[in-house]
Every structure is written in C-alpha cells, then in structure tokens.
Design a protein around this motif. Structure first.
Motif, PDB file in Angstrom:
ATOM      1  N   ILE A 241      41.927  75.927 -16.863  1.00 32.01           N
ATOM      2  CA  ILE A 241      41.113  74.839 -17.395  1.00 32.01           C
ATOM      3  C   ILE A 241      39.703  74.830 -16.790  1.00 32.01           C
ATOM      4  O   ILE A 241      39.161  73.754 -16.490  1.00 32.01           O
ATOM      5  N   PRO A 242      39.051  76.004 -16.611  1.00 31.95           N
ATOM      6  CA  PRO A 242      37.710  75.977 -16.027  1.00 31.95           C
ATOM      7  C   PRO A 242      36.698  75.208 -16.865  1.00 31.95           C
ATOM      8  O   PRO A 242      35.714  74.693 -16.344  1.00 31.95           O
ATOM      9  N   GLY A 243      36.940  75.111 -18.171  1.00 28.10           N
ATOM     10  CA  GLY A 243      36.020  74.385 -19.030  1.00 28.10           C
ATOM     11  C   GLY A 243      35.992  72.887 -18.763  1.00 28.10           C
ATOM     12  O   GLY A 243      35.072  72.197 -19.208  1.00 28.10           O
ATOM     13  N   LEU A 244      36.977  72.374 -18.033  1.00 27.89           N
ATOM     14  CA  LEU A 244      37.008  70.942 -17.717  1.00 27.89           C
ATOM     15  C   LEU A 244      36.188  70.601 -16.476  1.00 27.89           C
ATOM     16  O   LEU A 244      35.938  69.426 -16.208  1.00 27.89           O
ATOM     17  N   VAL A 245      35.793  71.607 -15.702  1.00 26.92           N
ATOM     18  CA  VAL A 245      34.955  71.417 -14.507  1.00 26.92           C
ATOM     19  C   VAL A 245      35.574  70.351 -13.595  1.00 26.92           C
ATOM     20  O   VAL A 245      35.047  69.248 -13.437  1.00 26.92           O
ATOM     21  N   SER A 246      36.694  70.697 -12.995  1.00 25.06           N
ATOM     22  CA  SER A 246      37.498  69.710 -12.265  1.00 25.06           C
ATOM     23  C   SER A 246      37.707  70.091 -10.805  1.00 25.06           C
ATOM     24  O   SER A 246      38.811  69.982 -10.273  1.00 25.06           O
ATOM     25  N   SER A 247      36.665  70.561 -10.134  1.00 24.31           N
ATOM     26  CA  SER A 247      36.789  71.044  -8.761  1.00 24.31           C
ATOM     27  C   SER A 247      36.712  69.899  -7.747  1.00 24.31           C
ATOM     28  O   SER A 247      36.272  68.791  -8.070  1.00 24.31           O
ATOM     29  N   TRP A 248      37.117  70.214  -6.521  1.00 23.94           N
ATOM     30  CA  TRP A 248      37.057  69.219  -5.446  1.00 23.94           C
ATOM     31  C   TRP A 248      36.820  69.925  -4.119  1.00 23.94           C
ATOM     32  O   TRP A 248      36.984  71.139  -4.010  1.00 23.94           O
ATOM     33  N   MET A 249      36.397  69.171  -3.121  1.00 22.74           N
ATOM     34  CA  MET A 249      36.211  69.725  -1.793  1.00 22.74           C
ATOM     35  C   MET A 249      36.911  68.850  -0.769  1.00 22.74           C
ATOM     36  O   MET A 249      37.207  67.671  -1.017  1.00 22.74           O
ATOM     37  N   ALA A 250      37.177  69.462   0.382  1.00 22.56           N
ATOM     38  CA  ALA A 250      37.780  68.731   1.494  1.00 22.56           C
ATOM     39  C   ALA A 250      37.049  69.100   2.779  1.00 22.56           C
ATOM     40  O   ALA A 250      36.769  70.279   3.023  1.00 22.56           O
ATOM     41  N   VAL A 251      36.738  68.095   3.589  1.00 27.13           N
ATOM     42  CA  VAL A 251      36.143  68.288   4.906  1.00 27.13           C
ATOM     43  C   VAL A 251      36.923  67.426   5.874  1.00 27.13           C
ATOM     44  O   VAL A 251      36.998  66.198   5.705  1.00 27.13           O
ATOM     45  N   LYS A 252      37.511  68.042   6.883  1.00 24.49           N
ATOM     46  CA  LYS A 252      38.340  67.317   7.849  1.00 24.49           C
ATOM     47  C   LYS A 252      37.508  66.596   8.899  1.00 24.49           C
ATOM     48  O   LYS A 252      37.861  65.488   9.331  1.00 24.49           O
ATOM     49  N   ASN A 253      36.439  67.218   9.354  1.00 23.40           N
ATOM     50  CA  ASN A 253      35.643  66.677  10.450  1.00 23.40           C
ATOM     51  C   ASN A 253      34.755  65.537   9.940  1.00 23.40           C
ATOM     52  O   ASN A 253      33.832  65.767   9.146  1.00 23.40           O
ATOM     53  N   PRO A 254      34.975  64.275  10.393  1.00 27.16           N
ATOM     54  CA  PRO A 254      34.159  63.165   9.888  1.00 27.16           C
ATOM     55  C   PRO A 254      32.675  63.307  10.210  1.00 27.16           C
ATOM     56  O   PRO A 254      31.821  62.843   9.440  1.00 27.16           O
ATOM     57  N   ASP A 255      32.360  63.943  11.328  1.00 25.75           N
ATOM     58  CA  ASP A 255      30.951  64.136  11.672  1.00 25.75           C
ATOM     59  C   ASP A 255      30.282  65.132  10.730  1.00 25.75           C
ATOM     60  O   ASP A 255      29.081  65.020  10.453  1.00 25.75           O
ATOM     61  N   LEU A 256      31.055  66.097  10.250  1.00 20.86           N
ATOM     62  CA  LEU A 256      30.514  67.100   9.328  1.00 20.86           C
ATOM     63  C   LEU A 256      30.350  66.524   7.925  1.00 20.86           C
ATOM     64  O   LEU A 256      29.400  66.858   7.210  1.00 20.86           O
ATOM     65  N   ARG A 257      31.270  65.662   7.535  1.00 24.04           N
ATOM     66  CA  ARG A 257      31.262  65.203   6.146  1.00 24.04           C
ATOM     67  C   ARG A 257      30.441  63.935   5.913  1.00 24.04           C
ATOM     68  O   ARG A 257      30.034  63.663   4.773  1.00 24.04           O
ATOM     69  N   LYS A 258      30.189  63.116   6.942  1.00 18.92           N
ATOM     70  CA  LYS A 258      29.583  61.810   6.725  1.00 18.92           C
ATOM     71  C   LYS A 258      28.274  61.917   5.960  1.00 18.92           C
ATOM     72  O   LYS A 258      28.118  61.355   4.863  1.00 18.92           O
ATOM     73  N   ASP A 259      27.310  62.610   6.503  1.00 20.68           N
ATOM     74  CA  ASP A 259      26.006  62.725   5.828  1.00 20.68           C
ATOM     75  C   ASP A 259      26.104  63.550   4.554  1.00 20.68           C
ATOM     76  O   ASP A 259      25.413  63.269   3.566  1.00 20.68           O
ATOM     77  N   PHE A 260      26.952  64.583   4.586  1.00 26.35           N
ATOM     78  CA  PHE A 260      27.107  65.449   3.422  1.00 26.35           C
ATOM     79  C   PHE A 260      27.666  64.671   2.240  1.00 26.35           C
ATOM     80  O   PHE A 260      27.104  64.697   1.135  1.00 26.35           O
ATOM     81  N   TYR A 261      28.741  63.930   2.450  1.00 29.99           N
ATOM     82  CA  TYR A 261      29.354  63.173   1.363  1.00 29.99           C
ATOM     83  C   TYR A 261      28.424  62.046   0.888  1.00 29.99           C
ATOM     84  O   TYR A 261      28.393  61.727  -0.306  1.00 29.99           O
ATOM     85  N   HIS A 262      27.700  61.463   1.811  1.00 34.24           N
ATOM     86  CA  HIS A 262      26.735  60.428   1.413  1.00 34.24           C
ATOM     87  C   HIS A 262      25.657  61.034   0.519  1.00 34.24           C
ATOM     88  O   HIS A 262      25.284  60.443  -0.514  1.00 34.24           O
ATOM     89  N   TRP A 263      25.149  62.189   0.899  1.00 37.93           N
ATOM     90  CA  TRP A 263      24.130  62.881   0.106  1.00 37.93           C
ATOM     91  C   TRP A 263      24.654  63.221  -1.287  1.00 37.93           C
ATOM     92  O   TRP A 263      23.971  63.030  -2.296  1.00 37.93           O
ATOM     93  N   LEU A 264      25.901  63.701  -1.363  1.00 35.08           N
ATOM     94  CA  LEU A 264      26.513  64.002  -2.651  1.00 35.08           C
ATOM     95  C   LEU A 264      26.638  62.738  -3.497  1.00 35.08           C
ATOM     96  O   LEU A 264      26.351  62.747  -4.703  1.00 35.08           O
ATOM     97  N   GLU A 265      27.044  61.657  -2.851  1.00 37.11           N
ATOM     98  CA  GLU A 265      27.285  60.414  -3.592  1.00 37.11           C
ATOM     99  C   GLU A 265      26.005  59.816  -4.141  1.00 37.11           C
ATOM    100  O   GLU A 265      25.940  59.434  -5.325  1.00 37.11           O
ATOM    101  N   VAL A 266      24.966  59.720  -3.313  1.00 41.00           N
ATOM    102  CA  VAL A 266      23.745  59.048  -3.785  1.00 41.00           C
ATOM    103  C   VAL A 266      23.042  59.859  -4.862  1.00 41.00           C
ATOM    104  O   VAL A 266      22.294  59.305  -5.683  1.00 41.00           O
ATOM    105  N   ASN A 267      23.270  61.162  -4.884  1.00 36.39           N
ATOM    106  CA  ASN A 267      22.700  62.007  -5.939  1.00 36.39           C
ATOM    107  C   ASN A 267      23.646  62.200  -7.125  1.00 36.39           C
ATOM    108  O   ASN A 267      23.338  62.932  -8.055  1.00 36.39           O
ATOM    109  N   GLU A 268      24.795  61.538  -7.064  1.00 37.94           N
ATOM    110  CA  GLU A 268      25.830  61.583  -8.103  1.00 37.94           C
ATOM    111  C   GLU A 268      26.350  62.983  -8.368  1.00 37.94           C
ATOM    112  O   GLU A 268      26.843  63.288  -9.450  1.00 37.94           O
ATOM    113  N   PHE A 269      26.260  63.852  -7.368  1.00 35.12           N
ATOM    114  CA  PHE A 269      26.880  65.164  -7.493  1.00 35.12           C
ATOM    115  C   PHE A 269      28.401  65.060  -7.436  1.00 35.12           C
ATOM    116  O   PHE A 269      29.113  65.917  -7.959  1.00 35.12           O
ATOM    117  N   SER A 270      28.897  64.022  -6.767  1.00 32.79           N
ATOM    118  CA  SER A 270      30.343  63.879  -6.567  1.00 32.79           C
ATOM    119  C   SER A 270      30.958  62.859  -7.512  1.00 32.79           C
ATOM    120  O   SER A 270      32.028  62.312  -7.233  1.00 32.79           O
TER     121      SER A 270
END
Length: 398
Positions: A241-270
């Motif tokens: 089902i690649p045509g559905l564009v249904s990917s996801w990511m996982a980051v375990k380290n909260p220090d690594l993901r905090k700014d990254f996930y925020h950046w993704l969210e405010v730009n609506e990439f996620s």
C-alpha cells in the motif's frame, strides 16, 4: 487451504502505476516485463480495501485526526510481530520513509555535514544527502563471495576522521536483503554514540523477514541505539500500500525527539491524512493472515528462482535474501561490462531490472530482481533471460 490468490495476474496499466508508467523514462522503452520498483503485483489484502471503501462511502470528507486506535494498532503490531515495545509518545507520522530521513537530515545536520551510508544501498540515501548539500561518507559493505557484512573497523575510522553528524542505516538492507544481527547493530550503535552521530534506520522491509527470522529493530539493540536512534517504518511494503503514504517513525530518547517532534508538528509534517490512517490501521489489525500467506508465496518464488538459475543459467548466481521480495543477482562470472549486462536485459530479454550500479559503484556486475509477482510472470522472465544469454552466446568464464 489458501485464502488469498497470489497467482492471479493483474493488469496495472491505466492505474498510474510507477512500475509501468516510468519504463520509458527509466529504461528507454516500454515493452518490458517490469520487475524493478519495489512494490508487489499482488491484490491488496481485501480487509484494507474494505475499510477504505467503508470510509469513502460517507458523504463528508472533511479534516480528520488520527485516532488513538490508529496509534495503538502500530504498538500492538510491533509487540505481536516483533516483540518490540513502543509507546504513543515515541511515535510520529511521516509522509513517507524517504521524506522521513530527509526531514531528519534537515533537523539533525547542517549543510556540508557528513552522512554515512553503506553501499550498495537504496539510491535515495545518496540522492537525498547530496541534493540537500550534505556530504556522502561511504562505509561500503564487504562481500566475501557468499554474503555481505559491515566493515565496522572502517566505520570506526570514518567516524574519527570524517566526523559525520548522521548515519542512514538500512535494516533490513535493500537491495541485498540482509537482516542485521543484534551484535552488529549494537556495535554500530556504540561506535556512533561515542562519535555523537545520530543513526536514522530505514526499516521499511522489517515486516518481510524470511525463513522464520525475526526482525531486530535498531532501537532494540541496546541503550546506545536508543540514545541516538530514529526508526522509520511503514505498512507500505508489507501490505503493498505505498500509494497510501502511511509511514511512521519512532524515537526512544526523549531528549532526541522533543525538538524534532515539535518541529515536525508545527510544520504539519507529522499530520496524517485520512486514507493513510484508515489503511494502516486496517492492515495492522486485520492483515496478518494475508501477510503470512504472501511471505510464503515469496519464499517459494525465491526458491524457484534459485533452482531455475542453478539448473538453467550456468554462471549466474544470487545472494540469498533474508528479508523482502528483492533478489540481488550476480552476473560477474560472465565478465561483461555493466552497460552490456543492462543492454542484454533490456534489449534482448525485455526485462526491466534495477541496474546494480544505481545502488553505488559496488553494484557493478549485479542487478536487482523483484520476485513479488505471480510465478507465471517470474517463470516467463527467467525463460527470457536464459534465452537471451543463449542466443547471444553469453557464457560464464571458466
């Protein structure tokens, strides 16, 4: 009694199928059997299409959110299929795995930074890095004539001298189909953590391990991996089902993901779209029987390919894949330039296979064959290859 029919030949013309529509652009002709781009020629699991039909039958297609049930389906799938634990806060949607490592590249690196890749490897690893003004740092895999292994000593040296900011790992590896073992992943993680190098792990083929093997996510390889790892995955290859564009990511380290996930969210990439969520959840909750049957069929196709080559095409060999539906064919015994290999495949056998050198210079003498197709199509393709070699009097050197 099998529930699903993988022998059915489906005409994909007129469906905007990249595998067919890009033939002229990629290979210069369209009269080819397309066994190149990494999608399957099988009908999608009907439970997925039923879920999509059900939602699309509603008369309103407004803004939608990803429900907790969607995120839970990813968590439960990884727990059930891989024994791998994830939590909701560790997850984020991404609009495709390639876009995922492009986004990580922009967040964690600067122009001019070095990024490690391990060729021969999936082409966008190089093009995304170079296209965004970063430096490719090669840590090529080592081939002993039977299997490929990582050059971890070479990696350690590169980390010291080149000081890359990121490494893009392919796990399982495309195009070769290697499921990396835990010890290798743990040592890679140790080296990269000591060097301050983030590891982005492309695990899009992780659900497609063969022969009863278990997929080992990079984030499961120990504390070092969890500290520096960004895992990218999707149901796209798994369930076609690649045509559905249904990917996801996982980051375990909260220090690594905090700014990254925020950046993704405010730009609506996620921000996932409706059909991505519906298709993915239906796949993860209801597609396991389909997947198990599909993998069994693919394993039989790989065995068929191996046996056909050994009986009918002396000199040709293949690297045994541990995951996915892609087979790395070795033409080196014929002592032909790469251009001649591809000319024979295209103009004589009328087959569209991926040129080994598109995965790096280390792919010279190889081609990638997609066996995720009905067996009658695969048999006809191998017959065409055998006939092309015979008619052109191509033989392996003694």
């Amino acid at each position: 009694m099998k529930k699903y029919d993988f022998d059915r030949v489906i005409d994909r013309h007129g469906t905007s199928a990249a595998k067919i529509d890009r033939l002229d652009a990629m290979f210069g002709r369209h009269d080819l059997t397309p066994l190149w781009i990494a999608d399957l020629d099988f009908a999608v699991c009907p439970e997925i299409t039923a879920a999509l039909h059900s939602r699309l039958n509603h008369p309103v297609l407004g803004y939608s959110d990803a429900s907790e049930s969607y995120w839970d389906s990813i968590i439960q799938w990884n727990r059930r299929r891989h024994g791998f634990e994830l939590s909701r806060e560790e997850l984020a949607f991404i609009p495709g795995v390639v876009k995922g490592f492009a986004l990580a590249l922009h967040h964690f690196t600067q122009r001019g930074d070095g990024v490690v890749i391990q060729p021969p490897v999936y082409t966008p690893f190089r093009t995304v890095v170079e296209g965004n003004g970063r430096r490719v740092v090669e840590n090529p895999l080592v081939f002993d004539g039977d299997k490929y292994v990582m050059d971890l000593e070479g990696l350690a040296a590169l980390l010291r001298t080149e000081k890359p900011s990121m490494m893009i790992l392919c796990n399982p590896h495309n195009p070769i189909g290697i499921q990396w073992d835990r010890a290798t992943l743990a040592e890679l993680a140790r080296l990269c953590r000591e060097a301050g190098c983030v590891v982005v792990s492309d695990e899009i083929h992780g659900d497609l391990t063969l022969g009863g093997r278990r997929h080992i996510p990079f984030l499961e390889a120990g504390d070092d991996a969890r500290a520096i790892g960004v895992m990218l995955a999707a149901p796209s290859k798994t369930f076609n089902i690649p045509g559905l564009v249904s990917s996801w990511m996982a980051v375990k380290n909260p220090d690594l993901r905090k700014d990254f996930y925020h950046w993704l969210e405010v730009n609506e990439f996620s921000s996932p779209v409706m059909i991505s969520v519906i298709g993915a959840e239906a796949a993860y909750r209801n597609g396991e029987d389909w997947l198990n049957e599909m993998l069994e069929y693919v394993e039989d196709n790989i065995e068929f390919t191996r046996d056909y080559i050994s009986r009918n095409i002396p000199g040709l060999s293949m690297v045994e894949p541990e995951a996915s539906f892609l087979v790395w064919l070795d033409f080196r015994a014929f002592n032909m330039p790469q251009e001649e290999i591809m000319r024979l495949l295209l103009d004589k056998a009328h087959l569209a296979l991926n040129d080994g050198t598109m995965f790096g210079a280390q792919g010279a003498g190889f081609a990638r064959l997609n066996v995720g197709t009905p067996r009658c199509v695969l048999r006809k393709a191998l017959d065409s290859l055998r006939q092309a070699l015979v008619e052109n009097e191509v033989a392996a050197e003694a």
